[in-house]
Design a protein around this motif. Structure first.
Motif, PDB file in Angstrom:
ATOM      1  N   CYS A 378      53.677  28.751  21.548  1.00  0.00           N
ATOM      2  CA  CYS A 378      53.300  29.926  22.335  1.00  0.00           C
ATOM      3  C   CYS A 378      53.889  31.191  21.709  1.00  0.00           C
ATOM      4  CB  CYS A 378      53.775  29.804  23.777  1.00  0.00           C
ATOM      5  SG  CYS A 378      53.385  31.298  24.715  1.00  0.00           S
ATOM      6  N   CYS A 407      50.852  36.061  29.367  1.00  0.00           N
ATOM      7  CA  CYS A 407      50.043  35.163  28.521  1.00  0.00           C
ATOM      8  C   CYS A 407      48.865  35.947  27.945  1.00  0.00           C
ATOM      9  CB  CYS A 407      49.542  33.995  29.361  1.00  0.00           C
ATOM     10  SG  CYS A 407      48.222  33.059  28.582  1.00  0.00           S
ATOM     11  N   ILE A 408      48.654  35.841  26.650  1.00  0.00           N
ATOM     12  CA  ILE A 408      47.552  36.576  26.024  1.00  0.00           C
ATOM     13  C   ILE A 408      46.303  35.710  25.892  1.00  0.00           C
ATOM     14  CG2 ILE A 408      49.037  38.195  24.762  1.00  0.00           C
ATOM     15  CD1 ILE A 408      48.582  36.414  22.262  1.00  0.00           C
ATOM     16  N   CYS A 410      45.624  33.090  24.205  1.00  0.00           N
ATOM     17  CA  CYS A 410      45.240  32.778  22.832  1.00  0.00           C
ATOM     18  C   CYS A 410      44.790  31.330  22.678  1.00  0.00           C
ATOM     19  CB  CYS A 410      46.396  33.050  21.880  1.00  0.00           C
ATOM     20  SG  CYS A 410      47.782  31.923  22.113  1.00  0.00           S
ATOM     21  N   GLY A 411      45.178  30.470  23.608  1.00  0.00           N
ATOM     22  CA  GLY A 411      44.729  29.082  23.563  1.00  0.00           C
ATOM     23  C   GLY A 411      45.514  28.182  22.624  1.00  0.00           C
ATOM     24  N   CYS A 413      48.323  26.821  23.039  1.00  0.00           N
ATOM     25  CA  CYS A 413      48.934  25.702  23.771  1.00  0.00           C
ATOM     26  C   CYS A 413      47.919  24.583  23.981  1.00  0.00           C
ATOM     27  CB  CYS A 413      49.506  26.187  25.101  1.00  0.00           C
ATOM     28  SG  CYS A 413      48.400  27.190  26.105  1.00  0.00           S
TER      29      CYS A 413
HETATM   30  S1  SF4 Z   1      47.371  30.836  25.917  1.00  0.00           S
HETATM   31 FE1  SF4 Z   1      49.096  29.415  25.883  1.00  0.00          FE
HETATM   32  S2  SF4 Z   1      50.033  29.751  23.900  1.00  0.00           S
HETATM   33 FE2  SF4 Z   1      48.706  31.522  24.249  1.00  0.00          FE
HETATM   34  S3  SF4 Z   1      50.037  33.042  25.227  1.00  0.00           S
HETATM   35 FE3  SF4 Z   1      49.091  31.887  26.873  1.00  0.00          FE
HETATM   36  S4  SF4 Z   1      50.546  30.297  27.342  1.00  0.00           S
HETATM   37 FE4  SF4 Z   1      51.116  31.079  25.343  1.00  0.00          FE
END
Ligand code: SF4
Ligand code: SF4
Lengths: 442, 336
Positions: A378, A407-408, A410-411, A413
């Motif tokens: 992350c 959380c951005i 971004c996927g 995780c």
């Molecule tokens: S999508 Fe997942 S990895 Fe990306 S910022 Fe959010 S929690 Fe973190």
């Protein structure tokens, strides 16, 4: 060592199938479907009626407020309908349908204007034109550019960062644009530097686009103000906060903006649109779209008029291949899956990705084995497994205090989880509720 | 246009090809060199104990899930199989078969399924099985076939204590390390595995090989094994430097007993170790310290299993207090 952001990130297969394909012009569509809300913020207001004749570049929907944007007609033609159609978000949105006038020559004119280097416009007028000409962030966020550029008096601002990272797998629109319009982009950068009164700009490009890095390096050898930063390849480096951290080693505060650390970030596509608006009087009515997928016959990059149905794009590359299971508006990491091909290209469409059976289905979710992989990748320093758990159990207060809102999406995780847990699905859901709770509280 | 429906799901639309099953099988691959050495050294006994341990773990998981809990049966995920191997690796190769089966039942039934199955257990199941047997059958659990160099027929060979056992006993009788060292295998023999001990713990070299494979494949990170062994080396080193006649040197400590097996394969169990690197380091240092304290001052000659289980209990706490640093939670660089 090449620069990058320090915490988290992943290396999905790049699959840049179309990086050697020069940008072709998509044939002018017979009909365009132009949504009035292609940007983040207040929808625009329609100012045309059915049966109205419109010229190419004419404003057809007026900005609805400060955080909003004008919408221009991508073709010359006749308004046939004001209708609600499903757009890339999956929701029905108000749309202006225009039939292209096949006899009007302006529809078919070349867009290849000769390079114009001299910047004659005053800063104030530049910002006004960016507002008037409907320019929004073309990297995918579609945030109205003039809002980003409206810097309050007294704000310390010293760097303009140009986002040429394009870290999403498959997409090559920005890459091609940098190769083919490097000089125009440099003029665009100078326009913004002039408008913002700053003398330092850095173009961030990942090292898998060495040709683009070389071009800009060569063009800027004698330029003390504009530098090129070659970056390690790592997703999601195109995220503003990650990019600023990678290039300038400045960390945007939680819930803050790059402006808080003296930086404004713009995507290369946006810069090119700004160049055209200022130097050639051209509003934002077309953009580069990568049409790609492993099974597509003629995957390539295209100049596409806003409002062109995606079916036109797919037909142009040889039609949907047998066994297509998913169509994604954008890249595979952050793009949105769409249900049908009637959806039009909007200002935020950077690519159309066609995915076949073997890649389309997700593995069955299993128990979390607490491997910490999601935590490790992350980029925002969150604990995705925990946030998913809290969202699942309805513990939204706690999710909020565990920084779910930062959380951005971004996927990364979900990408790495060896147990195929739908982490981001739950986090997104949790975010919408936490956001509501926060607005109620305030 | 294809006839199959178009899928509309949320992003991301791609996934890495790692699965929990693959991770389990990678660990099994990593353990195979040590297993081969153990068959070479201990012969048939090693094979029998391992097969029985695997069979009982898998079977108990199947039976309990199917008939007792009436939940989905998960024996194909490889985790019960791995627990079986790790349990066997922590047992003497001449342990009575029925004890091995009891060990499997405790590992799977008590330590894993009663906590809610894979991912919900707090303690390493194989270690819970081992420690249960150690406490219940201390005699059988601490007598080992002595491995004799190049003798593959050791099933009937004399039994004896491990190097750590010999050292502890010797020191208690007031012998010096110089006297004791003639009674334990050389460091080279320990490295290759020609020494007494649990079935899978003796060959340091084979275990290291597998451990490097796991690090290379990114199944585990270096933090836990390196920090466990480093802590042990530093601590035993200090005692040894102060009084070499009454404390074994760090090389003996690292190469003997379950140090390497524990550091690379037991402490790194994904489920029962911390999530963050910071947490892993704290966890590993804790294991190292507790192991050395037990070995030097405790009643048992070996303490790795206890140390790991004790630190397992702290993992939820470690996860709570050693969170990853949130991006932007303190501003690192000011505008220059
Ligand atoms: S999508 Fe997942 S990895 Fe990306 S910022 Fe959010 S929690 Fe973190
Ligand atoms: S990556 Fe998946 S299995 Fe691993 S801790 Fe995160 S949610 Fe659990």
């Amino acid at each position: 060592m090449l620069k990058t952001f320090p915490k988290g990130g992943i290396h999905p297969p790049e699959n840049k199938l179309t990086s050697a394909k020069s940008i072709k012009k998509m044939p002018v569509p017979k009909m365009v479907y132009v949504p009035i809300s292609q940007h983040i913020g207040i929808p625009s207001e329609i100012i045309v009626n059915v049966k109205d004749k419109v010229e190419i570049g004419q404003v057809i929907a007026k900005s609805g407020g400060f955080v909003s944007s004008n919408v221009h007609s991508p073709v010359a033609g006749v308004v046939t309908k004001l209708d609600k159609i499903i757009d890339t978000s999956g929701y029905k949105k108000q749309c202006i349908v225009i039939r292209t006038d096949a006899k009007n020559e302006s529809n078919f004119e070349e867009i290849d204007y000769p390079l114009k280097k001299d910047i004659t416009m005053e800063p104030k007028d530049i910002l006004q034109r960016i507002n008037d000409y409907g320019i929004v962030g073309l990297g995918g966020a579609t945030f109205p550019s003039h809002v980003k550029l409206s810097v309050k008096e007294g704000t310390v601002l010293d760097h303009l960062i140009i986002n040429g990272v394009e870290c999403e797998p498959y997409l090559t629109a920005d890459h091609r644009l940098m190769l083919e319009k490097a000089e125009e982009i440099l003029v665009g950068i100078k326009i913004l530097m002039h408008a913002l009164h700053i003398d330092k700009a850095i173009i961030g490009i990942e090292n898998n686009k060495k040709d683009a890095i070389d071009i800009f390096k060569k063009l800027t050898v004698n330029d003390s103000g504009i530098k090129v930063a070659a970056l390690q390849v790592k997703y999601p480096q195109g995220g503003e906060k990650q990019l600023v951290r990678a290039i300038l080693n400045r960390e945007v505060p939680k819930n803050g903006l790059p402006l808080d650390v003296g930086v404004i970030v713009h995507n290369v596509g946006t810069i090119f649109a700004i160049y055209q608006a200022i130097q050639h009087n051209k509003p934002l009515i077309e953009r580069v779209v990568t049409v790609t997928g492993k099974k597509l016959e003629n995957a390539s990059n295209y100049w596409v008029k806003i409002g062109t149905p995606i079916s036109d794009l797919v037909n142009e590359v040889g039609g949907l291949p047998e066994g297509t299971r998913k169509i994604v508006n954008g890249g595979p990491m952050m793009g949105k899956a769409i249900k049908n091909l009637d959806v039009p290209v909007t200002k935020g469409t950077s690519g159309i990705l066609v995915i076949s059976e073997d890649e389309a289905s997700r593995g069955e979710p299993k128990n979390c084995i607490r491997c910490g992989e999601c935590v490790e990748v992350c980029p925002m320093g969150l604990e995705p497994h925990l946030l998913m758990n809290l969202s699942e159990k309805g513990m939204y207060e706690k999710a909020g205090s565990e920084d779910i809102m930062t959380c951005i999406e971004c996927g990364s995780c979900s990408y790495v989880c060896p147990s195929h847990r739908p982490l981001l699905d739950y986090i997104r859901f949790g975010k919408t509720i936490v956001k509501k709770l926060n607005t109620v509280k305030n | 246009m294809s006839t199959q429906p178009i899928i509309v799901s949320a992003s991301p639309h791609v996934h890495s090809d790692r699965t929990s099953k693959k991770l389990m099988y990678d660990v099994i691959i990593a353990l195979s060199p040590a297993f081969l050495v153990s068959i070479y050294v201990f012969g048939l006994g090693a094979l029998i104990v391992t097969s029985v341990a695997i069979a009982s773990c898998v079977l108990f998981e199947y039976l309990i899930q199917k008939y007792l809990l009436k939940t989905a049966v998960t024996i194909t995920d490889g985790s019960a199989l791995l627990t079986g191997i790790l349990l066997a690796f922590n047992l003497p190769s001449n342990l009575p078969i029925w004890m091995v089966i009891v060990g499997g039942l405790v590992a799977i039934g008590v330590a894993k399924l009663s906590f809610g199955g894979l991912g919900f257990n707090i303690f390493n199941p194989a270690l819970v099985g081992r420690v249960f047997l150690l406490v219940s059958f201390p005699v059988q659990m601490t007598m080992w076939p002595t491995a004799i160099e190049n003798n593959t027929n050791v099933v009937d060979a004399v039994t004896g204590a491990t190097s750590l056992g010999v050292i502890k006993e010797g020191l208690q009788y007031g012998d010096t390390m110089t006297e004791i060292s003639s009674r334990i295998p050389s460091a080279i023999d320990m490295l290759f595995g020609f020494t007494g001990g649990s079935l899978g713990e003796m060959s340091a070299l084979a275990l290291l090989l597998g451990g490097l494979y796991l690090i290379f494949r990114k199944v585990i990170s270096w933090h836990i094994p390196v920090m466990v062994l480093m802590t042990m080396a530093v601590m035993t080193g200090v005692f040894w430097a102060l009084d070499p006649e009454h404390y074994a040197n760090p090389i003996i400590h690292i190469l003997s007993g379950g140090a390497i097996l524990g550091a690379f394969y037991m402490a790194t169990d994904l489920v029962t170790s911390p999530m963050t690197k910071k947490g892993m380091i704290i966890f590993a240092i804790g294991i190292g310290i507790i192991t050395v304290v037990i070995r030097l001052f405790g009643a048992y000659p070996e303490g790795v299993s206890f140390a790991i289980l004790i630190m397992n209990a702290f993992v939820p706490l470690i996860n709570k207090y050693f969170k990853p640093r949130r991006f932007g939670s303190k501003i690192k660089a000011k505008i220059v």
